[in-house]
Design an enzyme around this catalytic site. Sequence first.
Site, PDB file in Angstrom:
ATOM      1  N   HIS A  18       0.838  -1.204   0.000  1.00 42.02           N
ATOM      2  CA  HIS A  18       0.000   0.000   0.000  1.00 42.02           C
ATOM      3  C   HIS A  18       0.875   1.258   0.000  1.00 42.02           C
ATOM      4  O   HIS A  18       0.591   2.228  -0.708  1.00 42.02           O
ATOM      5  CB  HIS A  18      -0.882   0.048   1.256  1.00 42.02           C
ATOM      6  N   LYS A  42     -16.278  -8.566   5.618  1.00 43.05           N
ATOM      7  CA  LYS A  42     -15.291  -9.165   6.514  1.00 43.05           C
ATOM      8  C   LYS A  42     -15.187  -8.447   7.854  1.00 43.05           C
ATOM      9  O   LYS A  42     -15.317  -7.238   7.928  1.00 43.05           O
ATOM     10  CB  LYS A  42     -13.934  -9.219   5.823  1.00 43.05           C
ATOM     11  N   ARG A  91      -1.655  -6.254  -8.183  1.00 38.48           N
ATOM     12  CA  ARG A  91      -0.483  -7.071  -7.870  1.00 38.48           C
ATOM     13  C   ARG A  91      -0.259  -8.165  -8.902  1.00 38.48           C
ATOM     14  O   ARG A  91       0.824  -8.413  -9.351  1.00 38.48           O
ATOM     15  CB  ARG A  91      -0.649  -7.710  -6.492  1.00 38.48           C
ATOM     16  N   SER A 129      -2.556  -7.898   3.026  1.00 40.35           N
ATOM     17  CA  SER A 129      -2.946  -7.711   4.435  1.00 40.35           C
ATOM     18  C   SER A 129      -3.402  -9.026   5.026  1.00 40.35           C
ATOM     19  O   SER A 129      -3.135  -9.337   6.187  1.00 40.35           O
ATOM     20  CB  SER A 129      -4.081  -6.684   4.544  1.00 40.35           C
TER      21      SER A 129
HETATM   22  O1  PNS Z   1      -8.591  -3.196   0.163  1.00 38.77           O
HETATM   23  P1  PNS Z   1      -9.820  -3.760  -0.448  1.00 38.77           P
HETATM   24  O2  PNS Z   1     -10.592  -4.580   0.583  1.00 38.77           O
HETATM   25  O3  PNS Z   1      -9.552  -4.542  -1.709  1.00 38.77           O
HETATM   26  O4  PNS Z   1     -10.739  -2.514  -0.863  1.00 38.77           O
HETATM   27  C1  PNS Z   1     -12.022  -2.686  -1.418  1.00 38.77           C
HETATM   28  C2  PNS Z   1     -12.776  -1.339  -1.426  1.00 38.77           C
HETATM   29  C3  PNS Z   1     -12.799  -0.744  -0.046  1.00 38.77           C
HETATM   30  C4  PNS Z   1     -12.085  -0.379  -2.361  1.00 38.77           C
HETATM   31  C5  PNS Z   1     -14.231  -1.597  -1.933  1.00 38.77           C
HETATM   32  O5  PNS Z   1     -14.796  -2.623  -1.172  1.00 38.77           O
HETATM   33  C6  PNS Z   1     -15.078  -0.334  -1.851  1.00 38.77           C
HETATM   34  O6  PNS Z   1     -14.986   0.518  -2.693  1.00 38.77           O
HETATM   35  N1  PNS Z   1     -15.926  -0.251  -0.799  1.00 38.77           N
HETATM   36  C7  PNS Z   1     -16.807   0.869  -0.582  1.00 38.77           C
HETATM   37  C8  PNS Z   1     -18.250   0.476  -0.874  1.00 38.77           C
HETATM   38  C9  PNS Z   1     -18.526   0.458  -2.376  1.00 38.77           C
HETATM   39  O7  PNS Z   1     -18.472   1.454  -3.041  1.00 38.77           O
HETATM   40  N2  PNS Z   1     -18.845  -0.734  -2.896  1.00 38.77           N
HETATM   41  C10 PNS Z   1     -19.146  -0.957  -4.286  1.00 38.77           C
HETATM   42  C11 PNS Z   1     -17.884  -1.257  -5.094  1.00 38.77           C
HETATM   43  S1  PNS Z   1     -18.263  -1.524  -6.789  1.00 38.77           S
END
Ligand code: PNS
Length: 165
Positions: A18, A42, A91, A129
Amino acid sequence: MQRFAVYPGSFDPVTLGHMDIIRRGASLFDRLVVAVATNTGKRGLFTEEERVELLHRSVAGIPGVEVRRMSGLLVDFVRETRASVVIRGLRAVSDFEYEFQMAAMNRKLNPEMETLFLTSAESTSFISSHLVREIAGMGGDVTPFVPTNVVPELARRLAMIRSQG
Ligand code: PNS
């Protein structure tokens, strides 16, 4: 006009992968908001407040970077903050399907928002993570994978969980 981007994620906890994306993202934009999302599916190891705090300390000294909490949809957060670009790290091929789907759905929700992918550095492309949590949970050394300030906090958090049974 300031160039402004959002880097969203769970950051549970922030890793050196990150940090690589944050540094490179910050060099491309005038302002970069690191947005710590609410974990919907989660259950996190760290609370959102803790994740924000860990990130705050990790990004101290990187110009133009701020850390915020994001409780709703990414598209709404991006609208509110008046950014137009979302940065995500890629990644490996395994990340691609999920990222492609998310970028497409977000584009449908807000066609003006662009998702920009930065491929991770070779030195950090294997870090996640999830694996950091697993290694730390089993007593392994996570110093090669996370910022220095995260190491004692991981140990503290895991000790707390163990003491709660
Ligand atoms: O680090 P991660 O868990 O891969 O991040 C995922 C994240 C937080 C970017 C995604 O879950 C997100 O955007 N969450 C906010 C809610 C949202 O907008 N959901 C619809 C995504 S299409």
